[in-house]
Scaffold this motif. Structure first.
Motif, PDB file in Angstrom:
ATOM      1  N   GLY A  74       0.784  -1.224   0.000  1.00  0.00           N
ATOM      2  CA  GLY A  74       0.000   0.000   0.000  1.00  0.00           C
ATOM      3  C   GLY A  74       0.819   1.278   0.000  1.00  0.00           C
ATOM      4  N   GLY A  75       2.137   1.171  -0.150  1.00  0.00           N
ATOM      5  CA  GLY A  75       2.984   2.356  -0.124  1.00  0.00           C
ATOM      6  C   GLY A  75       3.077   2.994   1.248  1.00  0.00           C
ATOM      7  N   GLY A  98      -2.035   2.798  -7.739  1.00  0.00           N
ATOM      8  CA  GLY A  98      -2.066   1.813  -6.661  1.00  0.00           C
ATOM      9  C   GLY A  98      -2.416   2.449  -5.325  1.00  0.00           C
ATOM     10  N   THR A  99      -2.020   3.710  -5.150  1.00  0.00           N
ATOM     11  CA  THR A  99      -2.377   4.446  -3.938  1.00  0.00           C
ATOM     12  C   THR A  99      -3.892   4.641  -3.876  1.00  0.00           C
ATOM     13  OG1 THR A  99      -0.291   5.663  -4.143  1.00  0.00           O
ATOM     14  CG2 THR A  99      -1.908   6.510  -2.580  1.00  0.00           C
ATOM     15  N   GLY A 163      -4.955  -7.425  -4.779  1.00  0.00           N
ATOM     16  CA  GLY A 163      -4.942  -6.017  -4.388  1.00  0.00           C
ATOM     17  C   GLY A 163      -4.082  -5.148  -5.274  1.00  0.00           C
ATOM     18  N   SER A 164      -3.322  -5.755  -6.182  1.00  0.00           N
ATOM     19  CA  SER A 164      -2.494  -4.971  -7.103  1.00  0.00           C
ATOM     20  C   SER A 164      -3.372  -4.344  -8.179  1.00  0.00           C
ATOM     21  CB  SER A 164      -1.444  -5.873  -7.766  1.00  0.00           C
ATOM     22  OG  SER A 164      -2.084  -6.835  -8.598  1.00  0.00           O
ATOM     23  N   SER A 165      -2.807  -3.374  -8.890  1.00  0.00           N
ATOM     24  CA  SER A 165      -3.549  -2.754  -9.997  1.00  0.00           C
ATOM     25  C   SER A 165      -3.905  -3.795 -11.047  1.00  0.00           C
ATOM     26  CB  SER A 165      -2.708  -1.647 -10.629  1.00  0.00           C
ATOM     27  OG  SER A 165      -2.417  -0.633  -9.692  1.00  0.00           O
ATOM     28  N   GLN A 166      -2.989  -4.740 -11.290  1.00  0.00           N
ATOM     29  CA  GLN A 166      -3.239  -5.790 -12.274  1.00  0.00           C
ATOM     30  C   GLN A 166      -4.414  -6.670 -11.840  1.00  0.00           C
ATOM     31  OE1 GLN A 166      -0.338  -4.735 -11.048  1.00  0.00           O
ATOM     32  NE2 GLN A 166       1.397  -5.261 -12.354  1.00  0.00           N
TER      33      GLN A 166
END
Length: 325
Positions: A74-75, A98-99, A163-166
């Protein structure tokens, strides 16, 4: 006597005005090195992008822009480090689409990207490619979706981590097409690529840079891209929308932000420098080689982009019933 008093009063007013101007004058920026915190490991697309841009910022503004990698879910690690650096313009951070996903995905995110940071500019946008094994029978996205319709649940879609953008791109794809597909998450793109080549999975969704070696080696074939229009990096690859799904749009982005309270003149200086850099032909060419379209935006435009993506992915996550992390 009156003339003397008047002259003295005018002199005092002039001196006061001068002192006021000096008190409010902003020192030149930057006067020392600037740290740029990146929420990804070294060598990835985001890391290479920020290093290209930081090198140019160093040249343009006369101080080193030092990239510091702080990967983490999650950065969170990177965001905390950036916020602890103060709001003086000498600690910046990269936030991404992603944020925007992290805001609705995490039960408790220890920072608010909209309230705790001020936007500076996007650096670039990019799409995801839908790739299949080059030896497969799927020549087009319609071929793939036809089998998904004929044999529900028979096709596996590979992406990196839940949970990733992909992953969220695959979720939106299932929602828009109604296809009965099985998602299979992997720790890394190489692992997912191996599964595709073994036919354990039949579709892989990832960035152009991540699957570049497979494309160049003709091991995999791109049958669609995720953005609303074709990527200038791969103009021959049709979009998902071109297959009839107008609601599908996954445009990834990375951007530079600063902690809230950073003086506006510093934000303006950085934005102008970035706008100039991202228009340079050599920068555009280097980023396009990674599948990234160089793109600068105003702080207001970037703020709207972040807000829109948070709302969009919240709706996708809630509809899919993805549990909070």
């Amino acid at each position: 006597m009156l003339g003397t008093v008047t002259r003295r009063s005018l002199l005092a007013l002039a001196m006061a005005a001068g002192l006021g101007t000096a008190a409010h004058a902003q020192p030149a920026y930057p006067t020392r090195p600037v740290k740029v915190v990146v929420p990804f490991g070294a060598g990835g697309v985001a890391d290479i992008t920020i290093r290209i841009v930081s090198e140019k910022l160093s040249e343009k503004l006369g101080q080193r822009f030092i990239v510091e990698n702080m990967p983490g879910a999650g950065g969170i690690t990177a965001a905390r480090a950036a916020l602890s650096g103060g709001a003086d313009g000498y600690t910046l951070t990269m936030l991404t689409n992603g944020t925007a996903i992290s805001v609705p995905l995490f039960a408790k995110l220890p920072f608010d990207p909209q309230a705790d940071f001020v936007p500076i500019s996007t650096l670039g946008t990019f799409d995801f490619l839908f790739v299949v094994n080059a030896a497969s029978k799927f020549e087009t996205l319609k071929d793939f979706l036809q089998q998904a319709k004929d044999k529900p649940g028979s096709l596996n879609v590979a992406t990196v981590a839940v949970g990733s953008s992909q992953h969220l791109a695959s979720v939106l794809f299932k929602q828009e097409t109604g296809a009965d597909l099985v998602h299979v998450p992997f720790r890394s793109t190489p692992d997912a690529l191996v599964s595709l080549l073994r036919d354990d999975t039949q579709l892989l969704i990832d960035s152009q840079a991540a699957v570049k070696s497979g494309l160049e080696g003709k091991q995999v074939r791109a049958i669609a891209s995720s953005a609303p229009r074709r990527s200038p990096a791969m103009p021959d690859v049709p979009t998902v929308r071109e297959s009839g799904f107008e609601g599908f749009d996954v445009t990834s982005w990375n951007a530079l932000f600063a902690p809230k309270g950073t003086p506006q003149p510093i934000v303006d200086t950085l934005n102008k420098a970035l706008q100039d850099i991202l228009r340079e032909d050599n920068v555009k060419a280097r980023l396009l080689d990674l599948g990234i379209e160089a793109r600068g935006e105003t702080p207001a435009e970037l703020s709207a982009r972040l807000r829109s993506d948070i709302d969009k992915w919240r709706a996708v996550i809630e509809k899919a019933g993805i549990p909070k992390q």
